[in-house]
Design a protein around this motif. Sequence first.
Motif, PDB file in Angstrom:
ATOM      1  N   ARG A   2      75.407  -3.907 -10.947  1.00  0.00           N
ATOM      2  CA  ARG A   2      74.274  -4.391 -10.148  1.00  0.00           C
ATOM      3  C   ARG A   2      74.483  -5.865  -9.830  1.00  0.00           C
ATOM      4  NH1 ARG A   2      68.618  -3.662 -12.607  1.00  0.00           N
ATOM      5  NH2 ARG A   2      68.110  -4.427 -10.509  1.00  0.00           N
ATOM      6  N   ILE A   3      74.198  -6.216  -8.568  1.00  0.00           N
ATOM      7  CA  ILE A   3      74.294  -7.616  -8.156  1.00  0.00           C
ATOM      8  C   ILE A   3      72.951  -7.998  -7.548  1.00  0.00           C
ATOM      9  CG2 ILE A   3      75.485  -9.295  -6.714  1.00  0.00           C
ATOM     10  CD1 ILE A   3      77.903  -7.420  -6.703  1.00  0.00           C
ATOM     11  N   VAL A   4      72.240  -8.909  -8.209  1.00  0.00           N
ATOM     12  CA  VAL A   4      70.960  -9.409  -7.723  1.00  0.00           C
ATOM     13  C   VAL A   4      71.075 -10.926  -7.629  1.00  0.00           C
ATOM     14  CG1 VAL A   4      68.492  -9.564  -8.117  1.00  0.00           C
ATOM     15  CG2 VAL A   4      69.723  -7.502  -8.819  1.00  0.00           C
ATOM     16  N   GLY A   5      71.069 -11.405  -6.392  1.00  0.00           N
ATOM     17  CA  GLY A   5      71.283 -12.836  -6.214  1.00  0.00           C
ATOM     18  C   GLY A   5      72.672 -13.216  -6.700  1.00  0.00           C
ATOM     19  N   ALA A  44      76.934  -9.401 -18.581  1.00  0.00           N
ATOM     20  CA  ALA A  44      75.994 -10.143 -17.733  1.00  0.00           C
ATOM     21  C   ALA A  44      76.666 -11.463 -17.384  1.00  0.00           C
ATOM     22  CB  ALA A  44      74.680 -10.389 -18.469  1.00  0.00           C
ATOM     23  N   ALA A  45      76.853 -11.689 -16.098  1.00  0.00           N
ATOM     24  CA  ALA A  45      77.546 -12.902 -15.660  1.00  0.00           C
ATOM     25  C   ALA A  45      76.841 -13.487 -14.447  1.00  0.00           C
ATOM     26  CB  ALA A  45      78.999 -12.584 -15.326  1.00  0.00           C
ATOM     27  N   THR A  46      77.032 -14.768 -14.254  1.00  0.00           N
ATOM     28  CA  THR A  46      76.455 -15.457 -13.097  1.00  0.00           C
ATOM     29  C   THR A  46      77.576 -15.939 -12.190  1.00  0.00           C
ATOM     30  OG1 THR A  46      74.570 -16.205 -14.412  1.00  0.00           O
ATOM     31  CG2 THR A  46      74.987 -17.351 -12.336  1.00  0.00           C
ATOM     32  N   MET A  47      77.522 -15.544 -10.928  1.00  0.00           N
ATOM     33  CA  MET A  47      78.531 -15.982  -9.971  1.00  0.00           C
ATOM     34  C   MET A  47      78.356 -17.467  -9.680  1.00  0.00           C
ATOM     35  SD  MET A  47      78.871 -12.883  -7.179  1.00  0.00           S
ATOM     36  CE  MET A  47      77.133 -12.895  -6.675  1.00  0.00           C
ATOM     37  N   ALA A  51      79.463 -18.260  -4.163  1.00  0.00           N
ATOM     38  CA  ALA A  51      80.241 -17.016  -4.249  1.00  0.00           C
ATOM     39  C   ALA A  51      79.426 -15.864  -3.675  1.00  0.00           C
ATOM     40  CB  ALA A  51      80.612 -16.728  -5.696  1.00  0.00           C
ATOM     41  N   ASN A  52      80.121 -14.823  -3.198  1.00  0.00           N
ATOM     42  CA  ASN A  52      79.415 -13.673  -2.635  1.00  0.00           C
ATOM     43  C   ASN A  52      79.924 -12.379  -3.254  1.00  0.00           C
ATOM     44  OD1 ASN A  52      81.798 -12.818  -1.134  1.00  0.00           O
ATOM     45  ND2 ASN A  52      81.348 -14.518   0.268  1.00  0.00           N
ATOM     46  N   ARG A  53      79.308 -11.285  -2.846  1.00  0.00           N
ATOM     47  CA  ARG A  53      79.597  -9.961  -3.414  1.00  0.00           C
ATOM     48  C   ARG A  53      81.079  -9.593  -3.322  1.00  0.00           C
ATOM     49  NH1 ARG A  53      76.340  -5.213  -4.079  1.00  0.00           N
ATOM     50  NH2 ARG A  53      74.551  -6.479  -3.448  1.00  0.00           N
ATOM     51  N   SER A  54      81.740  -9.981  -2.238  1.00  0.00           N
ATOM     52  CA  SER A  54      83.140  -9.595  -2.043  1.00  0.00           C
ATOM     53  C   SER A  54      84.073 -10.222  -3.078  1.00  0.00           C
ATOM     54  CB  SER A  54      83.605  -9.980  -0.627  1.00  0.00           C
ATOM     55  OG  SER A  54      83.631 -11.399  -0.487  1.00  0.00           O
ATOM     56  N   GLN A  55      83.612 -11.272  -3.749  1.00  0.00           N
ATOM     57  CA  GLN A  55      84.442 -11.960  -4.740  1.00  0.00           C
ATOM     58  C   GLN A  55      84.275 -11.397  -6.152  1.00  0.00           C
ATOM     59  OE1 GLN A  55      82.793 -15.797  -3.085  1.00  0.00           O
ATOM     60  NE2 GLN A  55      84.810 -16.533  -3.709  1.00  0.00           N
ATOM     61  N   PRO A  57      85.119  -8.391  -7.541  1.00  0.00           N
ATOM     62  CA  PRO A  57      86.313  -7.813  -8.169  1.00  0.00           C
ATOM     63  C   PRO A  57      87.272  -8.860  -8.734  1.00  0.00           C
ATOM     64  CG  PRO A  57      85.809  -6.639  -6.162  1.00  0.00           C
ATOM     65  CD  PRO A  57      84.900  -7.836  -6.199  1.00  0.00           C
ATOM     66  N   GLU A  58      87.512  -9.922  -7.982  1.00  0.00           N
ATOM     67  CA  GLU A  58      88.418 -10.977  -8.460  1.00  0.00           C
ATOM     68  C   GLU A  58      87.848 -11.657  -9.704  1.00  0.00           C
ATOM     69  OE1 GLU A  58      90.510 -15.117  -6.850  1.00  0.00           O
ATOM     70  OE2 GLU A  58      89.384 -13.836  -5.477  1.00  0.00           O
ATOM     71  N   MET A  59      86.542 -11.875  -9.739  1.00  0.00           N
ATOM     72  CA  MET A  59      85.933 -12.508 -10.914  1.00  0.00           C
ATOM     73  C   MET A  59      85.996 -11.572 -12.125  1.00  0.00           C
ATOM     74  SD  MET A  59      82.709 -14.702  -9.403  1.00  0.00           S
ATOM     75  CE  MET A  59      82.052 -13.422  -8.327  1.00  0.00           C
ATOM     76  N   LEU A  60      85.859 -10.250 -11.890  1.00  0.00           N
ATOM     77  CA  LEU A  60      85.993  -9.291 -12.976  1.00  0.00           C
ATOM     78  C   LEU A  60      87.411  -9.297 -13.541  1.00  0.00           C
ATOM     79  CD1 LEU A  60      84.004  -6.071 -11.960  1.00  0.00           C
ATOM     80  CD2 LEU A  60      83.648  -7.494 -13.988  1.00  0.00           C
ATOM     81  N   GLN A  61      88.392  -9.441 -12.670  1.00  0.00           N
ATOM     82  CA  GLN A  61      89.775  -9.519 -13.131  1.00  0.00           C
ATOM     83  C   GLN A  61      89.961 -10.702 -14.084  1.00  0.00           C
ATOM     84  OE1 GLN A  61      92.701  -9.375  -9.947  1.00  0.00           O
ATOM     85  NE2 GLN A  61      91.521  -7.844  -8.838  1.00  0.00           N
TER      86      GLN A  61
END
Length: 204
Positions: A2-5, A44-47, A51-55, A57-61
């Motif tokens: 889930r991505i909220v904000g 639980a992480a804060t971008m 940063a946007n939704r498209s980034q 996967p890279e942050m998860l890596q």
Amino acid sequence: LRIVGQRVTVIDNSLKDLVRLAYQVKEYQISGPAWMATEKYEIAATMPAGANRSQVPEMLQTLLAERFHLKLHRETRKMAVYALVVGKGGPKLTATTAPGSGRGGAGWVGSVGSNGRVGAKDSSIAAFAGLLSKAADRPVIDMTGLAGSYDIDLTYTPELSATAAEAGPTLAAALEQLGLKLEKREMQVEVLVIEAADKVPTEN
């Protein structure tokens, strides 16, 4: 996921799920120890600002490398698959009537009584093939060449559960009603091979 904000939340996902999300691959493209599919985690992480939704996967890596010390490499393996192709009579699919309702590929695989069901709304055929992979005995690769989004509700009788009294269409026969068919093939598939990963992640 889930991505909220700017907040990203992952609940009750296995490490295999997280690798799949991070590297945008299918489950069958991940080769690693069995526990990767059974141990569950919450994240639980804060971008970062901007940063946007498209980034994600890279942050998860990055998170997997830092917290789980994940190490992997890519290789190509020959794999038995089903190619999902268009039948002789052409496709008999229902174009989606509510664009955005399925977020471009959300779907489910379930069972009703003795029958199995595969359903998706606003789904690409590639995403539908991914769902079929969970119902079939080998990975299903979309080779239909069909574009667009569709609403699909497929009901079939799993071969191992069918009896004379309750026999319905097999998965292959149910797909034929949609103008699609499965062909057995061997293909070269890119696989992520997990070299190392910690079962217990490090703290923040």
